[in-house]
Design a protein around this motif. Structure first.
Motif, PDB file in Angstrom:
ATOM      1  N   SER A  42     -36.760 -58.408  -6.009  1.00  0.00           N
ATOM      2  CA  SER A  42     -37.134 -59.788  -6.305  1.00  0.00           C
ATOM      3  C   SER A  42     -35.903 -60.656  -6.362  1.00  0.00           C
ATOM      4  N   LEU A  94     -46.253 -61.537 -14.689  1.00  0.00           N
ATOM      5  CA  LEU A  94     -45.406 -62.725 -14.835  1.00  0.00           C
ATOM      6  C   LEU A  94     -45.963 -63.675 -15.882  1.00  0.00           C
ATOM      7  N   GLU A 132     -48.777 -61.257 -10.639  1.00  0.00           N
ATOM      8  CA  GLU A 132     -49.020 -62.561 -11.267  1.00  0.00           C
ATOM      9  C   GLU A 132     -49.386 -62.396 -12.746  1.00  0.00           C
ATOM     10  N   VAL A 138     -47.749 -69.617 -14.109  1.00  0.00           N
ATOM     11  CA  VAL A 138     -47.535 -68.923 -12.824  1.00  0.00           C
ATOM     12  C   VAL A 138     -48.588 -69.358 -11.821  1.00  0.00           C
ATOM     13  N   LEU A 144     -40.459 -57.731 -14.005  1.00  0.00           N
ATOM     14  CA  LEU A 144     -40.708 -57.207 -12.669  1.00  0.00           C
ATOM     15  C   LEU A 144     -40.143 -55.806 -12.491  1.00  0.00           C
ATOM     16  N   LEU A 180     -42.985 -70.809 -11.056  1.00  0.00           N
ATOM     17  CA  LEU A 180     -42.988 -70.562 -12.494  1.00  0.00           C
ATOM     18  C   LEU A 180     -42.673 -71.852 -13.237  1.00  0.00           C
ATOM     19  N   THR A 206     -44.905 -63.226 -19.442  1.00  0.00           N
ATOM     20  CA  THR A 206     -43.565 -63.629 -19.856  1.00  0.00           C
ATOM     21  C   THR A 206     -43.581 -64.999 -20.523  1.00  0.00           C
ATOM     22  N   THR A 242     -35.036 -64.216  -8.275  1.00  0.00           N
ATOM     23  CA  THR A 242     -35.539 -65.195  -9.229  1.00  0.00           C
ATOM     24  C   THR A 242     -34.561 -66.354  -9.342  1.00  0.00           C
ATOM     25  N   VAL A 266     -37.897 -62.722 -16.544  1.00  0.00           N
ATOM     26  CA  VAL A 266     -38.735 -62.483 -15.370  1.00  0.00           C
ATOM     27  C   VAL A 266     -38.270 -61.222 -14.648  1.00  0.00           C
TER      28      VAL A 266
END
Length: 70
Positions: A33, A58, A55, A65, A24, A8, A61, A35, A20
């Protein structure tokens, strides 16, 4: 279960990490996850969701990515 890492770009703080994680947590099929600034490792059920859908979520956000190579 399947695990994949995404890199990211643009993450600079704990608030970014929370954004993030929040994105998710809303995805059905994501089991967990981890992060860190600059990357996220996602464990998911491939029968429910695929890595391209993760993806896409993400990218919404606001971070750049890319899926990391295995």
């Amino acid at each position: 279960m399947k695990t994949v890492q995404f890199n990211l770009e643009g993450m600079t703080c704990g608030g970014c990490v929370q954004s993030v994680q929040r994105a998710l947590s809303r995805l059905e099929g994501v089991e967990g996850s981890k992060t860190e600034i600059g990357k996220v490792v996602v464990t998911f059920n491939p029968a429910v969701i695929d890595s391209s859908a993760i993806e896409t979520a993400l990218s919404k956000t606001g971070f750049g990515v890319t899926q990391a190579s295995a």
